[in-house]
Write an enzyme that holds these catalytic residues in place. Structure first.
Site, PDB file in Angstrom:
ATOM      1  N   ASN A   1       6.953 -48.613  -0.276  1.00  0.00           N
ATOM      2  CA  ASN A   1       7.272 -47.555  -1.240  1.00  0.00           C
ATOM      3  C   ASN A   1       7.213 -48.171  -2.641  1.00  0.00           C
ATOM      4  O   ASN A   1       8.087 -48.948  -3.005  1.00  0.00           O
ATOM      5  CB  ASN A   1       8.679 -47.021  -0.938  1.00  0.00           C
ATOM      6  CG  ASN A   1       9.167 -46.042  -1.995  1.00  0.00           C
ATOM      7  OD1 ASN A   1       8.397 -45.564  -2.817  1.00  0.00           O
ATOM      8  ND2 ASN A   1      10.462 -45.756  -1.960  1.00  0.00           N
TER       9      ASN A   1
ATOM     10  N   LYS B   1       7.524 -46.662  -5.396  1.00  0.00           N
ATOM     11  CA  LYS B   1       8.396 -45.936  -6.338  1.00  0.00           C
ATOM     12  C   LYS B   1       7.636 -45.653  -7.631  1.00  0.00           C
ATOM     13  O   LYS B   1       6.437 -45.410  -7.601  1.00  0.00           O
ATOM     14  CB  LYS B   1       9.683 -46.719  -6.593  1.00  0.00           C
ATOM     15  CG  LYS B   1      10.357 -47.182  -5.314  1.00  0.00           C
ATOM     16  CD  LYS B   1      11.738 -47.699  -5.549  1.00  0.00           C
ATOM     17  CE  LYS B   1      12.301 -48.242  -4.245  1.00  0.00           C
ATOM     18  NZ  LYS B   1      13.716 -48.499  -4.299  1.00  0.00           N
TER      19      LYS B   1
ATOM     20  N   HIS C   1      14.390 -39.636   0.239  1.00  0.00           N
ATOM     21  CA  HIS C   1      14.792 -40.987  -0.181  1.00  0.00           C
ATOM     22  C   HIS C   1      16.110 -40.873  -0.955  1.00  0.00           C
ATOM     23  O   HIS C   1      16.326 -39.899  -1.683  1.00  0.00           O
ATOM     24  CB  HIS C   1      13.694 -41.606  -1.059  1.00  0.00           C
ATOM     25  CG  HIS C   1      13.925 -43.060  -1.326  1.00  0.00           C
ATOM     26  ND1 HIS C   1      14.831 -43.499  -2.262  1.00  0.00           N
ATOM     27  CD2 HIS C   1      13.380 -44.173  -0.771  1.00  0.00           C
ATOM     28  CE1 HIS C   1      14.833 -44.829  -2.265  1.00  0.00           C
ATOM     29  NE2 HIS C   1      13.959 -45.255  -1.375  1.00  0.00           N
TER      30      HIS C   1
ATOM     31  N   GLU D   1      17.090 -42.165  -3.565  1.00  0.00           N
ATOM     32  CA  GLU D   1      16.945 -42.005  -5.019  1.00  0.00           C
ATOM     33  C   GLU D   1      16.658 -40.550  -5.376  1.00  0.00           C
ATOM     34  O   GLU D   1      17.076 -40.063  -6.427  1.00  0.00           O
ATOM     35  CB  GLU D   1      15.842 -42.950  -5.531  1.00  0.00           C
ATOM     36  CG  GLU D   1      16.350 -44.394  -5.552  1.00  0.00           C
ATOM     37  CD  GLU D   1      15.273 -45.459  -5.417  1.00  0.00           C
ATOM     38  OE1 GLU D   1      14.083 -45.146  -5.572  1.00  0.00           O
ATOM     39  OE2 GLU D   1      15.643 -46.618  -5.146  1.00  0.00           O
TER      40      GLU D   1
ATOM     41  N   GLU E   1      18.118 -46.248   5.626  1.00  0.00           N
ATOM     42  CA  GLU E   1      18.197 -47.040   4.401  1.00  0.00           C
ATOM     43  C   GLU E   1      19.605 -46.952   3.814  1.00  0.00           C
ATOM     44  O   GLU E   1      19.929 -45.978   3.109  1.00  0.00           O
ATOM     45  CB  GLU E   1      17.201 -46.512   3.369  1.00  0.00           C
ATOM     46  CG  GLU E   1      15.763 -46.561   3.829  1.00  0.00           C
ATOM     47  CD  GLU E   1      14.809 -46.693   2.647  1.00  0.00           C
ATOM     48  OE1 GLU E   1      14.037 -47.647   2.626  1.00  0.00           O
ATOM     49  OE2 GLU E   1      14.874 -45.845   1.733  1.00  0.00           O
TER      50      GLU E   1
ATOM     51  N   GLY F   1      17.285 -52.317  -3.105  1.00  0.00           N
ATOM     52  CA  GLY F   1      17.036 -52.992  -4.382  1.00  0.00           C
ATOM     53  C   GLY F   1      18.146 -53.928  -4.813  1.00  0.00           C
ATOM     54  O   GLY F   1      18.193 -54.364  -5.963  1.00  0.00           O
TER      55      GLY F   1
ATOM     56  N   SER G   1      16.166 -53.947   1.005  1.00  0.00           N
ATOM     57  CA  SER G   1      16.057 -55.384   0.720  1.00  0.00           C
ATOM     58  C   SER G   1      15.388 -56.175   1.838  1.00  0.00           C
ATOM     59  O   SER G   1      15.759 -57.316   2.114  1.00  0.00           O
ATOM     60  CB  SER G   1      17.426 -55.973   0.375  1.00  0.00           C
ATOM     61  OG  SER G   1      17.909 -55.397  -0.828  1.00  0.00           O
TER      62      SER G   1
HETATM   63  C1  PEP Z   1      13.351 -48.392  -0.737  1.00  0.00           C
HETATM   64  O1  PEP Z   1      13.498 -47.970  -1.859  1.00  0.00           O
HETATM   65  O2  PEP Z   1      12.924 -47.620   0.160  1.00  0.00           O
HETATM   66  C2  PEP Z   1      13.697 -49.779  -0.460  1.00  0.00           C
HETATM   67  C3  PEP Z   1      13.929 -50.119   0.781  1.00  0.00           C
HETATM   68  O3  PEP Z   1      13.748 -50.629  -1.532  1.00  0.00           O
HETATM   69  P1  PEP Z   1      13.970 -52.237  -1.490  1.00  0.00           P
HETATM   70  O4  PEP Z   1      13.131 -52.779  -0.364  1.00  0.00           O
HETATM   71  O5  PEP Z   1      13.514 -52.707  -2.831  1.00  0.00           O
HETATM   72  O6  PEP Z   1      15.426 -52.448  -1.214  1.00  0.00           O
END
Ligand code: PEP
Length: 248
Positions: free
Chosen positions: A9, A11, A93, A95, A163, A169, A208
């Site tokens: 992703n 973003k 997601h 976000e 997630e 992040g 992460s």
């Molecule tokens: C995400 O935004 O779906 C995600 C898993 O981000 P990160 O791997 O940067 O934690």
């Protein structure tokens, strides 16, 4: 047997110059065992689709509208994503749930529209840190899952990504037993809803994931791959995650 998936992703990151990373990824992984999906910003989908014509890497959007078309300035429809070369779309997601107030009902409506456009929906669920501390992780995730799945969902047109919001992040990840607990719970919830077909749904872990922790996460029960944010931007990091998944 569920085919494993490594999904990236991007973003709100990536300009046309970033397509070079896609080219590198495709040349280093001409025939991955797992399915590889990259979800760049919508502006790059058409270019990326041309760049990946000879590749098995799939493309996805990061969101779509719940309506098929119409007066929704700034939004992107599922059919537009498919037309630009996407086969998948990330929906719900955290976000988007946080920044755009997306409820599970809205996610379900978007997923239904995505299915009708022939897209596979990657539906995200996950608890906040406060919810985990309060001991409500499984009830929060159960409600998100049940509320976000439309009646059109099947094991082939829908993928679930767990997630934890606090792991996205941040460099922090749940323990392996916490990941296993949630993924086993998701499988059981799907089984209650879809019976034997629950076995066909792929369950991705996201939050992460990086080359250094990918292998141990991929060894966890009911983890069928990963949804990766930051580490999907560089072909070398994402490639190492693909290798870890192929070796799992
Ligand atoms: C995400 O935004 O779906 C995600 C898993 O981000 P990160 O791997 O940067 O934690």
């Amino acid at each position: 047997m569920r085919r494993k998936m490594a999904a990236g992703n991007w973003k709100m990151n990536g300009l046309r110059a970033s397509l070079a990373e896609l080219g590198l990824l495709a040349s280093k992984h001409p025939a991955p065992v797992c399915e590889v999906l990259i979800c760049p910003p919508a502006t790059l989908l058409g270019w990326a689709s041309e760049a990946l014509l000879q590749s098995e890497i799939r493309l996805g959007g990061q969101d779509c509208h719940s309506e098929k078309s119409g007066a929704h300035t700034g939004d992107v429809s599922a059919a537009m994503l498919a037309d630009a070369g996407a086969s998948h779309v990330i929906l719900g997601h955290s976000e988007r749930r946080a920044d755009h107030g997306e409820s599970s009902d809205m996610v379900a409506a978007k997923a239904r529209t995505a299915h009708m456009a022939g897209l596979t929906a990657v539906i995200c669920v996950g608890e906040t840190e406060a919810e985990r501390d309060a001991g409500t992780t499984l009830s929060v995730i159960g409600a998100q899952l049940q509320g976000s799945l439309p009646a059109t969902a099947t094991g082939t047109n829908t993928i679930i990504a767990y997630e934890p919001v606090w792991a996205i992040g941040t460099g922090r990840t749940p323990t392996l037993s916490q990941i296993a607990e949630v993924h086993d719970f998701l499988r059981a919830e799907l089984s209650g809803r879809h019976g034997a077909e629950a076995e066909a749904f792929r369950l991705l872990y996201g939050g992460s994931v990086k080359p250094s922790n990918a292998a141990e996460i991929f060894a966890v029960s009911n983890v069928d791959g990963a949804l990766v944010g930051g580490a999907s931007l560089k072909a070398s990091d994402f490639g190492a995650i693909i290798d870890a998944l192929d070796a799992a």
